[in-house]
Design a protein around this motif. Structure first.
Motif, PDB file in Angstrom:
ATOM      1  N   THR A 106       0.848  -1.195   0.000  1.00 30.90           N
ATOM      2  CA  THR A 106       0.000   0.000   0.000  1.00 30.90           C
ATOM      3  C   THR A 106       0.883   1.244   0.000  1.00 30.90           C
ATOM      4  OG1 THR A 106      -1.747  -1.164   1.196  1.00 30.90           O
ATOM      5  CG2 THR A 106      -1.804   1.233   1.264  1.00 30.90           C
ATOM      6  N   CYS A 107       0.567   2.193  -0.868  1.00 34.92           N
ATOM      7  CA  CYS A 107       1.425   3.373  -0.999  1.00 34.92           C
ATOM      8  C   CYS A 107       1.324   4.257   0.244  1.00 34.92           C
ATOM      9  CB  CYS A 107       1.047   4.165  -2.251  1.00 34.92           C
ATOM     10  SG  CYS A 107      -0.504   5.068  -2.106  1.00 34.92           S
ATOM     11  N   PRO A 108       2.357   5.059   0.517  1.00 35.84           N
ATOM     12  CA  PRO A 108       2.322   5.959   1.684  1.00 35.84           C
ATOM     13  C   PRO A 108       1.118   6.885   1.688  1.00 35.84           C
ATOM     14  CG  PRO A 108       4.568   5.788   0.870  1.00 35.84           C
ATOM     15  CD  PRO A 108       3.699   5.068  -0.120  1.00 35.84           C
ATOM     16  N   ALA A 109       0.677   7.346   0.509  1.00 33.33           N
ATOM     17  CA  ALA A 109      -0.482   8.253   0.462  1.00 33.33           C
ATOM     18  C   ALA A 109      -1.704   7.591   1.085  1.00 33.33           C
ATOM     19  CB  ALA A 109      -0.763   8.664  -0.980  1.00 33.33           C
ATOM     20  N   PRO A 177      13.751   3.245   1.611  1.00 31.00           N
ATOM     21  CA  PRO A 177      14.847   3.445   2.577  1.00 31.00           C
ATOM     22  C   PRO A 177      15.074   4.904   2.977  1.00 31.00           C
ATOM     23  CG  PRO A 177      15.500   1.917   0.848  1.00 31.00           C
ATOM     24  CD  PRO A 177      14.190   2.477   0.424  1.00 31.00           C
ATOM     25  N   LYS A 178      15.103   5.822   2.003  1.00 30.52           N
ATOM     26  CA  LYS A 178      15.428   7.205   2.322  1.00 30.52           C
ATOM     27  C   LYS A 178      14.319   7.885   3.127  1.00 30.52           C
ATOM     28  CE  LYS A 178      18.542   7.985  -1.584  1.00 30.52           C
ATOM     29  NZ  LYS A 178      18.806   8.786  -2.813  1.00 30.52           N
ATOM     30  N   ALA A 179      13.080   7.718   2.688  1.00 31.45           N
ATOM     31  CA  ALA A 179      11.963   8.324   3.413  1.00 31.45           C
ATOM     32  C   ALA A 179      11.836   7.713   4.805  1.00 31.45           C
ATOM     33  CB  ALA A 179      10.666   8.147   2.634  1.00 31.45           C
ATOM     34  N   HIS A 180      12.070   6.402   4.915  1.00 36.42           N
ATOM     35  CA  HIS A 180      11.981   5.756   6.213  1.00 36.42           C
ATOM     36  C   HIS A 180      13.036   6.304   7.176  1.00 36.42           C
ATOM     37  CE1 HIS A 180      12.997   2.445   9.086  1.00 36.42           C
ATOM     38  NE2 HIS A 180      11.682   2.487   9.256  1.00 36.42           N
ATOM     39  N   GLU A 181      14.252   6.488   6.682  1.00 35.69           N
ATOM     40  CA  GLU A 181      15.328   7.011   7.520  1.00 35.69           C
ATOM     41  C   GLU A 181      14.983   8.393   8.063  1.00 35.69           C
ATOM     42  OE1 GLU A 181      20.077   8.228   7.090  1.00 35.69           O
ATOM     43  OE2 GLU A 181      19.068   7.101   5.499  1.00 35.69           O
ATOM     44  N   ARG A 182      14.460   9.254   7.216  1.00 39.09           N
ATOM     45  CA  ARG A 182      14.124  10.614   7.651  1.00 39.09           C
ATOM     46  C   ARG A 182      12.900  10.614   8.564  1.00 39.09           C
ATOM     47  NH1 ARG A 182      14.256  14.974   2.967  1.00 39.09           N
ATOM     48  NH2 ARG A 182      13.872  16.220   4.839  1.00 39.09           N
ATOM     49  N   TRP A 183      11.971   9.709   8.316  1.00 38.39           N
ATOM     50  CA  TRP A 183      10.775   9.617   9.165  1.00 38.39           C
ATOM     51  C   TRP A 183      11.147   9.115  10.553  1.00 38.39           C
ATOM     52  CZ3 TRP A 183       7.724   4.897  10.269  1.00 38.39           C
ATOM     53  CH2 TRP A 183       6.488   5.181  10.875  1.00 38.39           C
ATOM     54  N   LYS A 184      12.000   8.104  10.626  1.00 35.21           N
ATOM     55  CA  LYS A 184      12.428   7.588  11.924  1.00 35.21           C
ATOM     56  C   LYS A 184      13.227   8.620  12.708  1.00 35.21           C
ATOM     57  CE  LYS A 184      12.181   3.949  13.458  1.00 35.21           C
ATOM     58  NZ  LYS A 184      11.215   3.356  14.423  1.00 35.21           N
ATOM     59  N   ASN A 186      12.571  11.682  12.683  1.00 39.39           N
ATOM     60  CA  ASN A 186      11.624  12.782  12.902  1.00 39.39           C
ATOM     61  C   ASN A 186      11.974  14.037  12.098  1.00 39.39           C
ATOM     62  OD1 ASN A 186       9.905  11.415  14.772  1.00 39.39           O
ATOM     63  ND2 ASN A 186      11.450  11.721  16.370  1.00 39.39           N
ATOM     64  N   ASP A 187      12.670  13.840  10.963  1.00 38.32           N
ATOM     65  CA  ASP A 187      12.930  14.954  10.055  1.00 38.32           C
ATOM     66  C   ASP A 187      11.687  15.300   9.246  1.00 38.32           C
ATOM     67  OD1 ASP A 187      15.544  15.152  10.861  1.00 38.32           O
ATOM     68  OD2 ASP A 187      16.341  13.928   9.222  1.00 38.32           O
ATOM     69  N   ILE A 188      10.836  14.303   9.016  1.00 42.53           N
ATOM     70  CA  ILE A 188       9.581  14.518   8.289  1.00 42.53           C
ATOM     71  C   ILE A 188       8.458  13.798   9.010  1.00 42.53           C
ATOM     72  CG2 ILE A 188      10.689  14.788   6.024  1.00 42.53           C
ATOM     73  CD1 ILE A 188       9.817  11.879   5.413  1.00 42.53           C
ATOM     74  N   ARG A 189       7.254  14.284   8.804  1.00 42.03           N
ATOM     75  CA  ARG A 189       6.053  13.576   9.238  1.00 42.03           C
ATOM     76  C   ARG A 189       5.542  12.769   8.051  1.00 42.03           C
ATOM     77  NH1 ARG A 189       1.799  17.083   9.979  1.00 42.03           N
ATOM     78  NH2 ARG A 189       2.793  18.344   8.375  1.00 42.03           N
ATOM     79  N   TRP A 202      -9.359  13.368 -15.132  1.00 40.01           N
ATOM     80  CA  TRP A 202      -9.888  12.440 -14.131  1.00 40.01           C
ATOM     81  C   TRP A 202     -10.280  13.114 -12.823  1.00 40.01           C
ATOM     82  CZ3 TRP A 202     -11.046   8.123 -16.417  1.00 40.01           C
ATOM     83  CH2 TRP A 202     -10.291   7.704 -17.509  1.00 40.01           C
ATOM     84  N   GLY A 203      -9.997  14.381 -12.663  1.00 41.61           N
ATOM     85  CA  GLY A 203     -10.351  15.076 -11.423  1.00 41.61           C
ATOM     86  C   GLY A 203      -9.229  15.005 -10.400  1.00 41.61           C
ATOM     87  N   THR A 204      -9.556  15.240  -9.119  1.00 36.69           N
ATOM     88  CA  THR A 204      -8.528  15.257  -8.088  1.00 36.69           C
ATOM     89  C   THR A 204      -8.111  13.841  -7.708  1.00 36.69           C
ATOM     90  OG1 THR A 204     -10.152  15.300  -6.298  1.00 36.69           O
ATOM     91  CG2 THR A 204      -9.375  17.425  -7.126  1.00 36.69           C
ATOM     92  N   MET A 205      -6.860  13.697  -7.298  1.00 38.29           N
ATOM     93  CA  MET A 205      -6.367  12.420  -6.811  1.00 38.29           C
ATOM     94  C   MET A 205      -5.213  12.642  -5.847  1.00 38.29           C
ATOM     95  SD  MET A 205      -4.486  10.897 -10.227  1.00 38.29           S
ATOM     96  CE  MET A 205      -5.953  11.133 -11.221  1.00 38.29           C
ATOM     97  N   ARG A 206      -5.048  11.705  -4.925  1.00 34.96           N
ATOM     98  CA  ARG A 206      -3.950  11.752  -3.941  1.00 34.96           C
ATOM     99  C   ARG A 206      -2.768  10.951  -4.482  1.00 34.96           C
ATOM    100  NH1 ARG A 206      -6.562  14.508   0.757  1.00 34.96           N
ATOM    101  NH2 ARG A 206      -8.766  14.281   0.218  1.00 34.96           N
ATOM    102  N   TYR A 207      -1.575  11.383  -4.124  1.00 37.59           N
ATOM    103  CA  TYR A 207      -0.396  10.623  -4.514  1.00 37.59           C
ATOM    104  C   TYR A 207       0.725  10.870  -3.526  1.00 37.59           C
ATOM    105  CZ  TYR A 207       1.567  14.988  -6.442  1.00 37.59           C
ATOM    106  OH  TYR A 207       2.056  16.256  -6.583  1.00 37.59           O
ATOM    107  N   THR A 208       1.767  10.070  -3.593  1.00 35.28           N
ATOM    108  CA  THR A 208       2.905  10.183  -2.684  1.00 35.28           C
ATOM    109  C   THR A 208       3.925  11.160  -3.254  1.00 35.28           C
ATOM    110  OG1 THR A 208       2.583   7.901  -1.953  1.00 35.28           O
ATOM    111  CG2 THR A 208       4.687   8.932  -1.436  1.00 35.28           C
ATOM    112  N   ARG A 209       4.201  12.196  -2.497  1.00 37.92           N
ATOM    113  CA  ARG A 209       5.175  13.211  -2.911  1.00 37.92           C
ATOM    114  C   ARG A 209       6.592  12.645  -2.768  1.00 37.92           C
ATOM    115  NH1 ARG A 209       4.111  18.659  -2.177  1.00 37.92           N
ATOM    116  NH2 ARG A 209       2.597  18.119  -0.555  1.00 37.92           N
ATOM    117  N   SER A 210       7.474  12.969  -3.695  1.00 38.40           N
ATOM    118  CA  SER A 210       8.853  12.526  -3.585  1.00 38.40           C
ATOM    119  C   SER A 210       9.594  13.376  -2.568  1.00 38.40           C
ATOM    120  CB  SER A 210       9.567  12.612  -4.934  1.00 38.40           C
ATOM    121  OG  SER A 210       9.735  13.957  -5.326  1.00 38.40           O
ATOM    122  N   LEU A 211      10.686  12.833  -2.020  1.00 30.68           N
ATOM    123  CA  LEU A 211      11.489  13.601  -1.071  1.00 30.68           C
ATOM    124  C   LEU A 211      12.109  14.822  -1.724  1.00 30.68           C
ATOM    125  CD1 LEU A 211      13.307  10.803   0.956  1.00 30.68           C
ATOM    126  CD2 LEU A 211      11.494  12.319   1.732  1.00 30.68           C
TER     127      LEU A 211
END
Length: 211
Positions: A106-109, A177-184, A186-189, A202-211
């Motif tokens: 499942t994607c982070p979004a 790996p990179k997002a997990h490291e920064r999340w652990k 507490n550099d990012i929420r 297609w209208g609005t949609m949610r997606y995972t932003r890159s670092l």
């Protein structure tokens, strides 16, 4: 929800709609037949994978492309039918809660959106292949006029809280790996990875932003 889902799907597939243009791109003169094939799949309750195989066999649509189309559009039709029912029952519903399939794939979004509450009028604007669902969030007993009853509505934890309780290997697979490291660290929420865009087709949609 069968009839309502069909109505929703036909609306999206009508002339000038986003699905009509997609069908024309895929099948040309056979676009109407392709639309009828998916309407039949919805009417009979076919699994999206079975519907995708039918698209491959009848119209030479590649299987992965077919799965993307059938899963996205069939689930969208069911979600819209569900939302119409929620609107009809807004006298007892406060809104709906976003529930995600909280798996490694499942994607982070979708992890971020899990547990969030929305008004009955709001669409679940996931992404292509999104498996998320809407569950009703009722008004409290007090709001319904029963002042002597306790609030028995279930409490749904947010996605970030649930993810923090998973093993690190699981977290890393979800976030990378990179997002997990920064999340652990507490550099990012987790919410910092969520973005929303408005697609003209297609209208609005949610997606995972890159670092």
């Amino acid at each position: 929800l069968g009839e309502d889902a069909l109505t929703s799907f036909v609306g999206r597939a009508s002339d000038g709609g986003p699905l009509a243009r997609l069908f024309n791109d895929l099948a040309g003169d056979l676009a109407g037949d392709l639309q009828d094939s998916l309407i039949g799949a919805l009417a009979t309750g076919d699994n999206p994978i079975l519907a995708a195989r039918a698209l491959r066999n009848r119209y030479n649509v590649p299987l992965q492309r077919g799965k993307l189309i059938t899963r996205t559009e069939m689930l969208t039709a069911y979600r819209e039918a569900t939302r119409e029912r929620y609107i009809e029952n807004r006298d007892i519903l406060k809104g709906w809660t976003w529930l995600s399939v909280l798996a490694k794939t499942t994607c982070p979004a979708c992890w971020i959106m899990h547990g969030s509450q929305h008004a009955v009028d709001e669409r679940l604007d996931g992404h292509p292949n999104c498996r998320c669902v809407m569950v009703p969030y009722t008004k409290s007993w007090q709001e319904l006029g029963f002042s002597d009853l306790p609030d028995t509505r279930p409490v749904i934890a947010d996605g970030e809280t649930i993810l923090r309780g998973k093993p690190e290997a699981f977290q890393r697979e979800v976030l990378g790996p990179k997002a997990h490291e920064r999340w652990k660290a507490n550099d990012i929420r987790l919410a910092d990875l969520l973005a929303r865009k408005d697609d003209p087709r297609w209208g609005t949609m949610r997606y995972t932003r890159s670092l």
